[in-house]
Design a protein around this motif. Structure first.
Motif, PDB file in Angstrom:
ATOM      1  N   TYR A 170       0.828  -1.219   0.000  1.00 14.67           N
ATOM      2  CA  TYR A 170       0.000   0.000   0.000  1.00 14.67           C
ATOM      3  C   TYR A 170       0.861   1.268   0.000  1.00 14.67           C
ATOM      4  N   PRO A 209       1.893   4.507  -1.506  1.00 16.04           N
ATOM      5  CA  PRO A 209       1.324   5.342  -2.571  1.00 16.04           C
ATOM      6  C   PRO A 209       2.333   5.530  -3.705  1.00 16.04           C
ATOM      7  N   GLN A 210       1.798   5.623  -4.915  1.00 14.80           N
ATOM      8  CA  GLN A 210       2.631   5.649  -6.108  1.00 14.80           C
ATOM      9  C   GLN A 210       3.558   6.865  -6.176  1.00 14.80           C
ATOM     10  N   HIS A 226       1.252   1.111  -8.066  1.00 16.02           N
ATOM     11  CA  HIS A 226       0.133   1.234  -7.142  1.00 16.02           C
ATOM     12  C   HIS A 226      -0.165  -0.063  -6.367  1.00 16.02           C
TER      13      HIS A 226
END
Ligand code: TYD
Length: 137
Positions: A44, A46-47, A107
């Motif tokens: 998880y 974030p990109q 992602h």
């Protein structure tokens, strides 16, 4: 343990086929060149977040993207920079000690790390200038 000073891709066998799916396996000292003391995973992320920004003094790591794509930008003590793009679950990267790394995640990425030592904050070099000033291992 065979000593390497620079990171390199580390591939393990992919057992199976498209009909039933695949499995990859690692074993201490069989295909991992150290005794595994710790395994952790991250998820998880974030990109738009870059992680890493550290090197280790003693730790050897073998890292896979078991899901998604993970990009490592590395620098060794000689100033040599490399990019490792992990996008197949059986093709990881071996990071020996004294490698500065910055890490980008897609992602859905899950990073799996197989480590030679237990967690020790004193093993981290989190300051880039201190990393660049390292002379002895
Ligand atoms: P860190 O190694 O700095 O992660 P990244 O390089 O991915 O940003 O670790 C993030 C946090 O997790 C830090 O507060 C220390 C903690 N941590 C543990 O408690 N045990 C562990 O084995 C690891 C790898 C991290």
């Amino acid at each position: 343990m065979e000593a390497i000073n620079s990171p390199e891709y580390f591939e393990v066998k992919s057992i199976g086929g498209p009909a039933q799916g695949y499995i990859s396996v690692v074993n201490s000292l069989e295909n991992i060149p150290f005794t595994i003391k710790r395994v952790y995973w991250t998820y998880y992320t974030p990109q738009n977040v870059l992680r890493g920004f550290h090197a280790h003094k003693k730790l050897h790591q073998i890292i896979f993207a078991v899901s998604g794509t993970i990009t490592f930008i590395t620098e060794d003590l000689e100033g040599s920079k490399n990019e490792f793009i992990l996008k197949e679950p059986n093709k990881g990267v071996y990071l020996p000690p004294f490698i500065w790394r910055e890490i980008k995640f897609s992602h859905n990425a899950v990073l799996l790390c197989i480590a030679s030592e237990e967690y020790d904050e004193n093993d981290y070099i989190r300051d880039y200038d201190m990393f660049k000033n390292q002379t002895n291992k």
